[in-house]
Write an enzyme that holds these catalytic residues in place. Structure first.
Site, PDB file in Angstrom:
ATOM      1  N   THR A  36     -43.218  -6.281 -13.150  1.00  0.00           N
ATOM      2  CA  THR A  36     -43.434  -5.405 -12.199  1.00  0.00           C
ATOM      3  C   THR A  36     -42.727  -5.772 -10.751  1.00  0.00           C
ATOM      4  O   THR A  36     -42.205  -6.796 -10.827  1.00  0.00           O
ATOM      5  CB  THR A  36     -44.992  -5.552 -11.885  1.00  0.00           C
ATOM      6  OG1 THR A  36     -45.457  -4.685 -10.801  1.00  0.00           O
ATOM      7  CG2 THR A  36     -45.508  -7.012 -11.580  1.00  0.00           C
ATOM      8  N   ASN A  37     -42.665  -5.094  -9.867  1.00  0.00           N
ATOM      9  CA  ASN A  37     -42.354  -5.419  -8.407  1.00  0.00           C
ATOM     10  C   ASN A  37     -40.633  -5.941  -8.566  1.00  0.00           C
ATOM     11  O   ASN A  37     -40.303  -6.601  -7.611  1.00  0.00           O
ATOM     12  CB  ASN A  37     -42.815  -6.795  -8.140  1.00  0.00           C
ATOM     13  CG  ASN A  37     -43.085  -6.476  -6.431  1.00  0.00           C
ATOM     14  OD1 ASN A  37     -43.179  -5.559  -6.002  1.00  0.00           O
ATOM     15  ND2 ASN A  37     -43.014  -7.757  -5.832  1.00  0.00           N
ATOM     16  N   LYS A  40     -45.273   9.789 -11.350  1.00  0.00           N
ATOM     17  CA  LYS A  40     -45.691   8.317 -11.990  1.00  0.00           C
ATOM     18  C   LYS A  40     -47.161   8.669 -12.484  1.00  0.00           C
ATOM     19  O   LYS A  40     -47.864   8.725 -11.831  1.00  0.00           O
ATOM     20  CB  LYS A  40     -45.661   7.602 -10.494  1.00  0.00           C
ATOM     21  CG  LYS A  40     -46.724   6.035 -10.896  1.00  0.00           C
ATOM     22  CD  LYS A  40     -45.636   5.155 -10.966  1.00  0.00           C
ATOM     23  CE  LYS A  40     -46.294   3.772 -10.994  1.00  0.00           C
ATOM     24  NZ  LYS A  40     -45.382   2.631 -10.844  1.00  0.00           N
ATOM     25  N   GLU A  47     -41.532   7.173 -13.376  1.00  0.00           N
ATOM     26  CA  GLU A  47     -41.528   5.788 -13.130  1.00  0.00           C
ATOM     27  C   GLU A  47     -42.845   5.279 -14.004  1.00  0.00           C
ATOM     28  O   GLU A  47     -43.797   5.681 -13.852  1.00  0.00           O
ATOM     29  CB  GLU A  47     -41.950   5.432 -11.727  1.00  0.00           C
ATOM     30  CG  GLU A  47     -41.891   4.035 -11.570  1.00  0.00           C
ATOM     31  CD  GLU A  47     -42.187   3.363 -10.057  1.00  0.00           C
ATOM     32  OE1 GLU A  47     -42.386   4.211  -9.203  1.00  0.00           O
ATOM     33  OE2 GLU A  47     -42.577   2.330 -10.057  1.00  0.00           O
ATOM     34  N   ALA A 100     -45.135   2.135 -15.371  1.00  0.00           N
ATOM     35  CA  ALA A 100     -45.896   0.718 -14.752  1.00  0.00           C
ATOM     36  C   ALA A 100     -45.378  -0.556 -15.362  1.00  0.00           C
ATOM     37  O   ALA A 100     -45.604  -0.506 -16.472  1.00  0.00           O
ATOM     38  CB  ALA A 100     -47.454   1.107 -14.939  1.00  0.00           C
ATOM     39  N   ILE A 154     -31.346 -13.385 -15.948  1.00  0.00           N
ATOM     40  CA  ILE A 154     -30.273 -13.232 -17.207  1.00  0.00           C
ATOM     41  C   ILE A 154     -31.264 -13.391 -18.259  1.00  0.00           C
ATOM     42  O   ILE A 154     -31.238 -12.456 -19.215  1.00  0.00           O
ATOM     43  CB  ILE A 154     -29.328 -14.383 -17.019  1.00  0.00           C
ATOM     44  CG1 ILE A 154     -28.333 -14.281 -16.212  1.00  0.00           C
ATOM     45  CG2 ILE A 154     -28.627 -14.639 -18.384  1.00  0.00           C
ATOM     46  CD1 ILE A 154     -27.237 -15.235 -15.787  1.00  0.00           C
ATOM     47  N   LEU A 178     -29.763  -4.784  -6.779  1.00  0.00           N
ATOM     48  CA  LEU A 178     -28.923  -5.823  -5.799  1.00  0.00           C
ATOM     49  C   LEU A 178     -29.717  -5.954  -4.543  1.00  0.00           C
ATOM     50  O   LEU A 178     -29.748  -5.245  -3.723  1.00  0.00           O
ATOM     51  CB  LEU A 178     -27.552  -5.394  -5.694  1.00  0.00           C
ATOM     52  CG  LEU A 178     -26.574  -6.486  -5.162  1.00  0.00           C
ATOM     53  CD1 LEU A 178     -26.550  -7.504  -6.388  1.00  0.00           C
ATOM     54  CD2 LEU A 178     -25.198  -5.877  -5.095  1.00  0.00           C
TER      55      LEU A 178
END
Ligand code: ATP
Ligand code: MG
Length: 219
Positions: free
Chosen positions: A11-12, A37, A116, A118, A153, A176
């Site tokens: 999440t986030n 969503k 999207e 969740a 990673i 990024l």
């Protein structure tokens, strides 16, 4: 009509941000793109919801669309749907057939539907199904967004290995945020991985046309 399910390593991480970036790019290319969503948690009145952001976005593309067209389940607790539903003592099950039908209706109104998810892939929806199951049920292509921060990673490779083990094709893209930090901490290994993997790990902001091309090339 094509649909792309946007998930992430957690999440986030930037699903909402990435979804809007992709929608902007596709719409700028004349590909009518709208965003849904279907399930959202954290509806506690404190923050703007993703489905509200998406609804605002969609209005720029198609004024006939309302929030009810793109979001079907909302829960108060910021948690997995499994837990958030229990927290409110809601017994109504999340109905995948209903979501599929509603999203199919939506698909008939656009060239591309971005969906999207969740949280991440293994977020539980109920005792039987998780977010990956929903994406598969919807027959959507998949794009997994990764963080660019330390730890990415491990998270990204775990997701890649998991999807590979299930033969599930997916586009991978790093969101990024701090390029200098990413270049120092993670980029050397991602570049190495890209010499080994059949499909490259993209940088969302730099490779958006390639991401779009790969998605549109999926059968
Ligand atoms: P959720 O799981 O809650 O849906 P999410 O994966 O959709 O979260 P976002 O809401 O898109 O994550 O991003 C989390 C936060 O990071 C937001 O405040 C967003 O504005 C910020 N953010 C994400 N990507 C970027 C970026 N590339 N540059 C600047 N800010 C960003
Ligand atoms: Mg989001």
């Amino acid at each position: 009509m094509k649909s792309l399910f946007i998930t992430a390593t957690n999440t986030n991480i930037g699903k909402t941000y990435s979804t809007h970036l992709l929608a902007d790019y596709m719409n700028s290319q004349g590909i009518k793109t709208i965003i849904a969503k279907p399930i959202e948690t954290g509806d506690n009145g404190n923050e703007i919801l993703d489905c509200q952001r998406h609804s605002q976005y969609n209005l720029k593309i198609d004024q006939s669309l309302s929030i009810e067209d793109i979001n079907f389940y909302r829960y108060k607790l910021p948690a997995s749907p499994f837990v958030a539903k229990k927290y409110e003592n809601i017994s109504t099950e999340i109905d995948f057939d209903m979501i599929y039908q509603k999203l199919s209706n939506l698909e008939s109104k656009c060239d591309v539907l971005l969906i999207e998810g969740a949280g991440g892939l293994m977020v539980p929806i109920n005792e039987e199904y998780n977010m990956l199951d929903l994406a598969r049920f919807l027959k959507a292509s998949m794009c997994l967004i990764s963080s660019d921060k330390l730890g990415m990673i491990n998270d990204l490779v775990l997701n890649i290995e998991f999807l590979k083990s299930k033969n599930i094709p997916c586009i991978y893209a790093i969101n990024l945020i701090n390029e200098e930090n990413y270049n120092t901490i993670s980029k050397p290994y991602i570049e190495y991985l890209n010499t080994k993997l059949p499909n490259p790990i993209y940088i969302l902001q730099k490779d958006i046309s390639k991401i779009t091309h790969d998605f549109l090339s999926f059968s």
